[in-house]
Design a protein around this motif. Structure first.
Motif, PDB file in Angstrom:
ATOM      1  N   ALA A  78       0.832  -1.207   0.000  1.00  0.00           N
ATOM      2  CA  ALA A  78       0.000   0.000   0.000  1.00  0.00           C
ATOM      3  C   ALA A  78       0.868   1.259   0.000  1.00  0.00           C
ATOM      4  CB  ALA A  78      -0.944  -0.003   1.201  1.00  0.00           C
ATOM      5  N   HIS A  79       1.979   1.242   0.741  1.00  0.00           N
ATOM      6  CA  HIS A  79       2.916   2.375   0.712  1.00  0.00           C
ATOM      7  C   HIS A  79       3.436   2.579  -0.716  1.00  0.00           C
ATOM      8  CE1 HIS A  79       2.630   2.853   4.900  1.00  0.00           C
ATOM      9  NE2 HIS A  79       3.764   2.328   5.299  1.00  0.00           N
ATOM     10  N   LEU A  80       3.761   1.477  -1.360  1.00  0.00           N
ATOM     11  CA  LEU A  80       4.268   1.532  -2.722  1.00  0.00           C
ATOM     12  C   LEU A  80       3.212   2.108  -3.663  1.00  0.00           C
ATOM     13  CD1 LEU A  80       6.720   0.790  -4.450  1.00  0.00           C
ATOM     14  CD2 LEU A  80       5.700  -1.473  -4.744  1.00  0.00           C
ATOM     15  N   LYS A  81       1.987   1.682  -3.498  1.00  0.00           N
ATOM     16  CA  LYS A  81       0.887   2.180  -4.336  1.00  0.00           C
ATOM     17  C   LYS A  81       0.709   3.687  -4.141  1.00  0.00           C
ATOM     18  CE  LYS A  81      -4.012   1.500  -5.239  1.00  0.00           C
ATOM     19  NZ  LYS A  81      -5.227   0.781  -4.858  1.00  0.00           N
ATOM     20  N   THR A  82       0.787   4.136  -2.899  1.00  0.00           N
ATOM     21  CA  THR A  82       0.628   5.569  -2.619  1.00  0.00           C
ATOM     22  C   THR A  82       1.735   6.386  -3.277  1.00  0.00           C
ATOM     23  OG1 THR A  82      -0.516   5.123  -0.542  1.00  0.00           O
ATOM     24  CG2 THR A  82       0.464   7.305  -0.796  1.00  0.00           C
ATOM     25  N   VAL A  83       2.991   5.940  -3.145  1.00  0.00           N
ATOM     26  CA  VAL A  83       4.072   6.727  -3.749  1.00  0.00           C
ATOM     27  C   VAL A  83       4.032   6.644  -5.268  1.00  0.00           C
ATOM     28  CG1 VAL A  83       5.608   6.693  -1.752  1.00  0.00           C
ATOM     29  CG2 VAL A  83       5.905   4.999  -3.535  1.00  0.00           C
ATOM     30  N   ALA A  84       3.531   5.547  -5.824  1.00  0.00           N
ATOM     31  CA  ALA A  84       3.388   5.466  -7.278  1.00  0.00           C
ATOM     32  C   ALA A  84       2.397   6.523  -7.755  1.00  0.00           C
ATOM     33  CB  ALA A  84       2.931   4.071  -7.697  1.00  0.00           C
ATOM     34  N   GLU A  85       1.295   6.661  -7.040  1.00  0.00           N
ATOM     35  CA  GLU A  85       0.298   7.685  -7.374  1.00  0.00           C
ATOM     36  C   GLU A  85       0.895   9.086  -7.219  1.00  0.00           C
ATOM     37  OE1 GLU A  85      -3.420   9.645  -5.102  1.00  0.00           O
ATOM     38  OE2 GLU A  85      -3.372   7.459  -5.091  1.00  0.00           O
ATOM     39  N   LEU A  86       1.582   9.315  -6.117  1.00  0.00           N
ATOM     40  CA  LEU A  86       2.161  10.633  -5.859  1.00  0.00           C
ATOM     41  C   LEU A  86       3.275  10.961  -6.853  1.00  0.00           C
ATOM     42  CD1 LEU A  86       2.289  10.569  -1.958  1.00  0.00           C
ATOM     43  CD2 LEU A  86       0.746  11.916  -3.410  1.00  0.00           C
ATOM     44  N   HIS A  87       4.067   9.965  -7.210  1.00  0.00           N
ATOM     45  CA  HIS A  87       5.166  10.178  -8.155  1.00  0.00           C
ATOM     46  C   HIS A  87       4.634  10.745  -9.468  1.00  0.00           C
ATOM     47  CE1 HIS A  87       9.073   9.500 -10.094  1.00  0.00           C
ATOM     48  NE2 HIS A  87       8.373   9.109 -11.133  1.00  0.00           N
ATOM     49  N   PHE A 121       3.408  12.067   1.127  1.00  0.00           N
ATOM     50  CA  PHE A 121       3.155  10.715   1.639  1.00  0.00           C
ATOM     51  C   PHE A 121       3.004  10.753   3.155  1.00  0.00           C
ATOM     52  CE2 PHE A 121       4.569   6.930   3.764  1.00  0.00           C
ATOM     53  CZ  PHE A 121       3.898   5.915   3.111  1.00  0.00           C
ATOM     54  N   GLY A 122       3.923  11.437   3.840  1.00  0.00           N
ATOM     55  CA  GLY A 122       3.873  11.522   5.298  1.00  0.00           C
ATOM     56  C   GLY A 122       2.572  12.108   5.788  1.00  0.00           C
ATOM     57  N   ARG A 123       2.139  13.191   5.155  1.00  0.00           N
ATOM     58  CA  ARG A 123       0.880  13.826   5.539  1.00  0.00           C
ATOM     59  C   ARG A 123      -0.303  12.875   5.339  1.00  0.00           C
ATOM     60  NH1 ARG A 123      -3.424  15.709   3.628  1.00  0.00           N
ATOM     61  NH2 ARG A 123      -2.835  15.422   1.459  1.00  0.00           N
ATOM     62  N   ASN A 158       1.226  13.474  22.180  1.00  0.00           N
ATOM     63  CA  ASN A 158       0.026  12.917  21.562  1.00  0.00           C
ATOM     64  C   ASN A 158       0.216  12.976  20.047  1.00  0.00           C
ATOM     65  OD1 ASN A 158      -2.542  12.117  20.827  1.00  0.00           O
ATOM     66  ND2 ASN A 158      -3.537  14.007  21.469  1.00  0.00           N
ATOM     67  N   ILE A 159       0.154  11.820  19.382  1.00  0.00           N
ATOM     68  CA  ILE A 159       0.299  11.817  17.921  1.00  0.00           C
ATOM     69  C   ILE A 159      -1.051  11.820  17.223  1.00  0.00           C
ATOM     70  CG2 ILE A 159       2.595  10.769  17.973  1.00  0.00           C
ATOM     71  CD1 ILE A 159       1.213   8.133  17.041  1.00  0.00           C
ATOM     72  N   ASN A 160      -2.148  11.749  17.973  1.00  0.00           N
ATOM     73  CA  ASN A 160      -3.467  11.835  17.356  1.00  0.00           C
ATOM     74  C   ASN A 160      -3.882  13.304  17.249  1.00  0.00           C
ATOM     75  OD1 ASN A 160      -5.906  11.241  16.208  1.00  0.00           O
ATOM     76  ND2 ASN A 160      -6.908  10.752  18.143  1.00  0.00           N
ATOM     77  N   VAL A 161      -3.141  14.010  16.423  1.00  0.00           N
ATOM     78  CA  VAL A 161      -3.372  15.432  16.170  1.00  0.00           C
ATOM     79  C   VAL A 161      -3.246  15.652  14.662  1.00  0.00           C
ATOM     80  CG1 VAL A 161      -2.512  16.186  18.442  1.00  0.00           C
ATOM     81  CG2 VAL A 161      -0.917  15.983  16.514  1.00  0.00           C
ATOM     82  N   PRO A 162      -3.793  16.758  14.151  1.00  0.00           N
ATOM     83  CA  PRO A 162      -3.611  17.050  12.723  1.00  0.00           C
ATOM     84  C   PRO A 162      -2.127  17.142  12.363  1.00  0.00           C
ATOM     85  CG  PRO A 162      -5.279  18.482  13.670  1.00  0.00           C
ATOM     86  CD  PRO A 162      -4.641  17.744  14.818  1.00  0.00           C
ATOM     87  N   TRP A 163      -1.831  16.892  11.093  1.00  0.00           N
ATOM     88  CA  TRP A 163      -0.457  16.871  10.591  1.00  0.00           C
ATOM     89  C   TRP A 163       0.319  18.121  10.978  1.00  0.00           C
ATOM     90  CZ3 TRP A 163       3.192  13.825   8.962  1.00  0.00           C
ATOM     91  CH2 TRP A 163       4.235  14.306   8.158  1.00  0.00           C
ATOM     92  N   GLU A 173       9.332  10.614  10.943  1.00  0.00           N
ATOM     93  CA  GLU A 173       9.157   9.172  10.754  1.00  0.00           C
ATOM     94  C   GLU A 173       8.289   8.900   9.528  1.00  0.00           C
ATOM     95  OE1 GLU A 173       8.738   5.125  10.630  1.00  0.00           O
ATOM     96  OE2 GLU A 173      10.337   6.295  11.550  1.00  0.00           O
ATOM     97  N   ASN A 174       7.201   9.650   9.388  1.00  0.00           N
ATOM     98  CA  ASN A 174       6.327   9.473   8.226  1.00  0.00           C
ATOM     99  C   ASN A 174       7.031   9.904   6.940  1.00  0.00           C
ATOM    100  OD1 ASN A 174       4.226   8.444   9.732  1.00  0.00           O
ATOM    101  ND2 ASN A 174       3.261  10.417  10.036  1.00  0.00           N
ATOM    102  N   TYR A 175       7.783  10.992   7.017  1.00  0.00           N
ATOM    103  CA  TYR A 175       8.553  11.458   5.863  1.00  0.00           C
ATOM    104  C   TYR A 175       9.577  10.396   5.436  1.00  0.00           C
ATOM    105  CZ  TYR A 175      12.044  14.079   3.211  1.00  0.00           C
ATOM    106  OH  TYR A 175      12.936  14.478   2.259  1.00  0.00           O
TER     107      TYR A 175
END
Length: 190
Positions: A78-87, A121-123, A158-163, A173-175
């Motif tokens: 799924a990560h690969l699919k997302t970056v393929a779309e973003l690329h 992707f990170g966002r 708290n990581i459950n906050v907006p980007w 980490e997401n980046y």
């Protein structure tokens, strides 16, 4: 690119093979390592293991890609699919994202594009995680993780906050996950 999209469509529709009684991943256990999608997913998983030291809570994920449960392999795909779309959808920049200076080398242009892909992707990954977390735990439920503050002290955030409110360590980490996925995409798929 078409073969990658075709692969993803086929796999999302795959079911038990009546001839073998096994799903795609079981039948292809060895063949997967010659498949560019699984090779890229393996690189993504290896990069995750490098960024996340083995501990009690993640020891089950610190195994070779082939030994991961199917749902964990699907996350890497799924990560690969997302970056393929973003690329394909994020324009290749001609200027530096911070200084605004014109990019003159192909290496700089590719690095700036990878940065843009990894940042988006990170966002997206964070906001998708939040939606799933809040669906299970309730809207606004804190998810505490450790982080290092400016003075080098370990703190709980708290990581459950907006980007835009996420602690820089967790944004990174997401980046980094996006950067690893984009590098794997370029290496194995393009």
């Amino acid at each position: 690119m078409k073969s990658f999209k075709k692969f993803l469509i086929e796999q999302s529709q795959s079911s038990i093979n009546p001839q073998y009684g096994l799903d795609y991943y079981s039948r292809q256990e060895v063949a997967n390592m010659n498949d560019p999608v699984h090779m890229a997913a393996l690189d993504i998983h290896d990069a995750w293991m490098e960024r996340n030291p083995k501990a009690d809570y993640n020891a089950h994920q610190h195994v070779h890609y082939q030994a991961l449960p199917k749902d964990e392999q699907e996350k890497d795909i799924a990560h690969l699919k997302t970056v393929a779309e973003l690329h394909g959808s994020i324009p290749v920049p001609s200027t530096h994202p911070i200084t605004g200076e014109r990019l003159t080398t192909q290496e700089d242009i590719e690095a700036a594009h990878s940065h843009a892909v990894a940042d988006e992707f990170g966002r997206r990954a964070h906001e998708e995680w939040r939606a799933g977390f809040e669906a299970k735990s309730g809207k606004g439920t804190p998810r505490m993780k450790s982080a290092i503050d400016e003075s080098g002290e370990e703190i709980s955030v708290n990581i459950n906050v907006p980007w835009d409110q996420l602690h820089p360590q967790w944004k990174d980490e997401n980046y980094q996950a996006g950067l690893a996925a984009h590098e794997a995409f370029k290496k194995h798929i393009l």
